[in-house]
Write a protein that holds these residues in place. Structure first.
Motif, PDB file in Angstrom:
ATOM      1  N   HIS A  64       0.872  -1.179   0.000  1.00 19.71           N
ATOM      2  CA  HIS A  64       0.000   0.000   0.000  1.00 19.71           C
ATOM      3  C   HIS A  64       0.908   1.227   0.000  1.00 19.71           C
ATOM      4  O   HIS A  64       1.419   1.618   1.046  1.00 19.71           O
ATOM      5  CB  HIS A  64      -0.871   0.014   1.260  1.00 19.71           C
ATOM      6  N   ARG A  66      -0.124   4.203  -0.956  1.00 27.31           N
ATOM      7  CA  ARG A  66      -0.941   5.287  -0.398  1.00 27.31           C
ATOM      8  C   ARG A  66      -1.141   6.522  -1.264  1.00 27.31           C
ATOM      9  O   ARG A  66      -1.492   7.577  -0.721  1.00 27.31           O
ATOM     10  CB  ARG A  66      -0.355   5.746   0.948  1.00 27.31           C
ATOM     11  N   ASN A  96      -6.762   0.911  -2.189  1.00 28.23           N
ATOM     12  CA  ASN A  96      -7.583   1.618  -1.194  1.00 28.23           C
ATOM     13  C   ASN A  96      -6.994   2.988  -0.863  1.00 28.23           C
ATOM     14  O   ASN A  96      -6.524   3.238   0.230  1.00 28.23           O
ATOM     15  CB  ASN A  96      -7.780   0.769   0.076  1.00 28.23           C
ATOM     16  N   THR A 154     -12.052  -3.096   5.841  1.00 25.26           N
ATOM     17  CA  THR A 154     -10.714  -2.853   6.372  1.00 25.26           C
ATOM     18  C   THR A 154     -10.391  -1.384   6.156  1.00 25.26           C
ATOM     19  O   THR A 154     -11.299  -0.568   5.986  1.00 25.26           O
ATOM     20  CB  THR A 154      -9.683  -3.827   5.764  1.00 25.26           C
ATOM     21  N   ILE A 155      -9.101  -1.054   6.170  1.00 27.25           N
ATOM     22  CA  ILE A 155      -8.690   0.341   6.092  1.00 27.25           C
ATOM     23  C   ILE A 155      -9.152   0.960   4.772  1.00 27.25           C
ATOM     24  O   ILE A 155      -8.923   0.401   3.709  1.00 27.25           O
ATOM     25  CB  ILE A 155      -7.153   0.439   6.213  1.00 27.25           C
ATOM     26  N   HIS A 183      -9.790  -9.751  -0.277  1.00 28.00           N
ATOM     27  CA  HIS A 183      -9.591  -9.627   1.167  1.00 28.00           C
ATOM     28  C   HIS A 183     -10.725 -10.422   1.780  1.00 28.00           C
ATOM     29  O   HIS A 183     -11.871  -9.985   1.770  1.00 28.00           O
ATOM     30  CB  HIS A 183      -9.628  -8.158   1.605  1.00 28.00           C
ATOM     31  N   HIS A 239      -3.378 -12.502   1.744  1.00 24.26           N
ATOM     32  CA  HIS A 239      -3.005 -12.622   3.162  1.00 24.26           C
ATOM     33  C   HIS A 239      -3.793 -13.683   3.941  1.00 24.26           C
ATOM     34  O   HIS A 239      -4.483 -13.386   4.919  1.00 24.26           O
ATOM     35  CB  HIS A 239      -3.051 -11.279   3.891  1.00 24.26           C
ATOM     36  N   MET A 287      -3.505  -6.020  12.737  1.00 28.17           N
ATOM     37  CA  MET A 287      -3.518  -6.176  11.279  1.00 28.17           C
ATOM     38  C   MET A 287      -4.818  -6.863  10.895  1.00 28.17           C
ATOM     39  O   MET A 287      -5.334  -7.666  11.679  1.00 28.17           O
ATOM     40  CB  MET A 287      -2.292  -7.027  10.913  1.00 28.17           C
ATOM     41  N   ASN A 288      -5.356  -6.522   9.731  1.00 28.82           N
ATOM     42  CA  ASN A 288      -6.559  -7.204   9.215  1.00 28.82           C
ATOM     43  C   ASN A 288      -6.180  -8.050   8.016  1.00 28.82           C
ATOM     44  O   ASN A 288      -5.680  -7.477   7.042  1.00 28.82           O
ATOM     45  CB  ASN A 288      -7.610  -6.207   8.726  1.00 28.82           C
ATOM     46  N   ASP A 315       1.838  -7.065   2.592  1.00 27.77           N
ATOM     47  CA  ASP A 315       0.773  -6.160   3.032  1.00 27.77           C
ATOM     48  C   ASP A 315       1.380  -4.907   3.660  1.00 27.77           C
ATOM     49  O   ASP A 315       0.868  -4.401   4.663  1.00 27.77           O
ATOM     50  CB  ASP A 315      -0.196  -6.861   4.000  1.00 27.77           C
ATOM     51  N   ALA A 317       1.725  -1.779   4.935  1.00 32.02           N
ATOM     52  CA  ALA A 317       0.564  -0.926   5.226  1.00 32.02           C
ATOM     53  C   ALA A 317       0.940   0.170   6.217  1.00 32.02           C
ATOM     54  O   ALA A 317       0.619   0.116   7.407  1.00 32.02           O
ATOM     55  CB  ALA A 317      -0.578  -1.775   5.775  1.00 32.02           C
ATOM     56  N   HIS A 319       1.273   3.544   8.421  1.00 33.60           N
ATOM     57  CA  HIS A 319       0.416   4.534   9.089  1.00 33.60           C
ATOM     58  C   HIS A 319       1.317   5.379   9.982  1.00 33.60           C
ATOM     59  O   HIS A 319       2.460   5.008  10.252  1.00 33.60           O
ATOM     60  CB  HIS A 319      -0.626   3.835   9.966  1.00 33.60           C
ATOM     61  N   SER A 338      -5.022  -0.647  11.631  1.00 32.98           N
ATOM     62  CA  SER A 338      -4.388  -1.941  11.350  1.00 32.98           C
ATOM     63  C   SER A 338      -3.317  -1.824  10.259  1.00 32.98           C
ATOM     64  O   SER A 338      -3.533  -1.153   9.258  1.00 32.98           O
ATOM     65  CB  SER A 338      -5.437  -2.953  10.890  1.00 32.98           C
ATOM     66  N   GLY A 339      -2.212  -2.525  10.449  1.00 34.45           N
ATOM     67  CA  GLY A 339      -1.158  -2.594   9.430  1.00 34.45           C
ATOM     68  C   GLY A 339       0.107  -1.895   9.872  1.00 34.45           C
ATOM     69  O   GLY A 339       0.107  -1.100  10.823  1.00 34.45           O
TER      70      GLY A 339
END
Ligand code: DOR
Ligand code: ZN
Length: 458
Positions: A64, A66, A96, A154-155, A183, A239, A287-288, A315, A317, A319, A338-339
């Motif tokens: 991700h 972003r 996402n 999820t996010i 997912h 995942h 994490m998801n 994954d 991810a 943040h 999550s992540g």
């Protein structure tokens, strides 16, 4: 005229063999391997890989980065620096973002952010929501390498399509030849359990695991397999986190009437969800889907070795520290996001597993390079070192030791549950289409980042 790059004296690794030899790359492509030491060509750049292993460029099929819209977390420049320092030559980026990569315009907006900013090559996934049916063919036309459906929340809060439209989407995807990853978690189970646990006053880290149990993953996997089989469409389970989910994939593969593949991440195999408490990782390991108890991790690792699981994706991810509620990791587990960033730490972690004798280096390149390229239609351009393939190479030193230090990560937000892990086996050169991009943990390429958008091989 001298060739672009000569990598001498290395142990050249493929899924089938390891041979000592010399790899020649010219004009961005693999020109060939020479086994004899005489008559080697002149080269503009020569790397002596004596004592090192020369791997086909490693691929992370789940990052991700972003952009657009969430640059405060990561962008292609920072994310791809993390990738190449971590030994990754191609990433596949997740949809996402804001706006979601759901239309050709959304794809173009992402490509504008990536162009001239990426140190590695990149392929792109599109996301399907309710109403996405009309976008499936144009997105294929525009060069996405596959699709993603968020069956569970999820996010980014991207809603799943209704089962009705999803069935039509699977049928249309079959026409493109592209794969769709899911997912796999089920919203109605997640929402019910989260509320139930919250109403009971639970906010400890393990309540998070209980809120997203294996059955919610298995339910979604079962539904995805059913739809993909019905439509004759290709499926990837992203995942994979539970032994129940793994068993469903194993059975579907045995039945042989659906093209299903699966991905897992190093965290699902090597951490135990209870480390949230036992090691004080708390929200850092949120994490998801969740990292579960080690019985799941052990089953997943076996599944990777026996071919039930095809690929490793991190994954990645990222943040901010605030979003991870990093300074209060053991506080209210419902608050953090999550992540975490994983693209830079994965290869050393997995090479350590190789060094422990738990998998061979040949098996590793299969799941971190060839299989990802095949699953996402990037083969044979990516994922191998045969003549004509892109000259992407990850040279690793299996004897080099280190300790993972989150402060040294190249991501924008420097936090990692792997912080403090002792590793043996590290990438030492990352080469994209014949150009050395990173060496010994540093970016050495100067100039406009040369990473390219990679589209599926017809
Ligand atoms: O933990 C996660 N974080 N799981 C996902 O599915 C998405 C990801 C993110 O985008 O942060
Ligand atoms: Zn996901």
């Amino acid at each position: 005229v001298p060739v672009q790059l000569l990598i001498k004296n290395g142990q050249i690794v493929s899924p089938a063999s390891t041979v000592r030899g010399h790899l020649i790359i010219d004009q961005g492509k693999v020109a060939g391997v020479m086994l004899r030491d005489d008559n080697l060509p002149e080269a503009k750049t020569v790397i002596d890989a004596n004592g090192l292993h020369v791997l086909p460029g490693l691929i992370d099929p789940h990052v991700h980065f972003r952009v657009p819209g969430l640059e405060y977390k990561e962008d292609f420049n920072s994310g791809s620096q993390a990738a190449v320092v971590g030994g990754i030559t191609t990433v596949i980026d997740m949809p996402n973002v804001i706006p979601p990569t759901a239309t050709v315009a959304g794809l173009q907006a992402k490509l504008e952010c990536a162009d001239g900013n990426s140190f590695c090559d990149y392929a792109i996934y599109a996301v399907l929501m309710e109403g996405s049916l009309q976008h499936i063919l144009p997105l294929a036309e525009a060069g996405v390498c596959g699709y993603k459906i968020f069956m569970g929340e999820t996010i980014g809060k991207i809603e799943p399509p209704s089962d009705g439209e999803m069935i039509d989407q699977w049928k249309l995807m079959a026409e493109t030849g592209l794969r769709c990853g899911v997912h796999a978690e089920d919203n109605s189970i997640l929402f019910y359990l989260r509320k139930k646990l919250q109403d009971a006053g639970r906010k400890d880290p393990l309540a998070f695991l209980e809120s997203r149990p294996p059955v919610s993953e298995a339910e979604a996997i079962q539904r995805a397999i059913l739809f993909a089989r019905e439509a004759g469409s290709k499926l990837m389970i992203y995942h994979l986190s539970s032994k129940q989910g793994l068993e469903l994939v194993r059975r579907a593969k045995q039945d042989g009437d659906v093209d299903v593949k699966a991905e897992t991440g190093p965290h699902y195999m090597l951490f135990d969800g209870r480390d949230m408490v036992r090691m004080g990782l708390g929200s850092l390991l949120r994490m998801n889907p969740p990292v579960r108890e080690s019985e799941h991790g052990e089953a997943l690792f076996k599944g990777l070795l026996d071919g039930t699981i095809d690929v490793i994706g991190t994954d990645h991810a990222p943040h901010t520290r605030e979003e991870k509620v990093y300074d209060d990791r053991m506080g209210d587990i419902w608050k953090p996001i999550s992540g975490w960033p994983g693209v830079e730490t994965n290869v050393p972690v997995m090479l350590t597993v190789v060094n422990e004798g738990r998998m061979s280096i040949n098996q590793y390149v299969k799941v971190q390079s060839e299989n990802a390229a095949r699953a996402w239609n990037l083969w044979p351009r990516k994922g191998n070192l045969a003549p004509g393939a892109d000259g992407d190479v990850t040279i690793v030193d299996l004897n080099k030791t280190g300790v993972i230090d989150e402060e040294k990560l190249h991501s924008k937000h420097k936090l990692s549950p792997w912080h403090g892990w002792h590793v043996k086996g590290m990438p030492v050169y990352t080469i994209v289409r014949g150009t050395v991009i990173a060496r010994g943990g540093q970016i050495i390429f100067e100039g406009r980042p040369p990473g390219k958008f990679v589209t599926p091989v017809a």
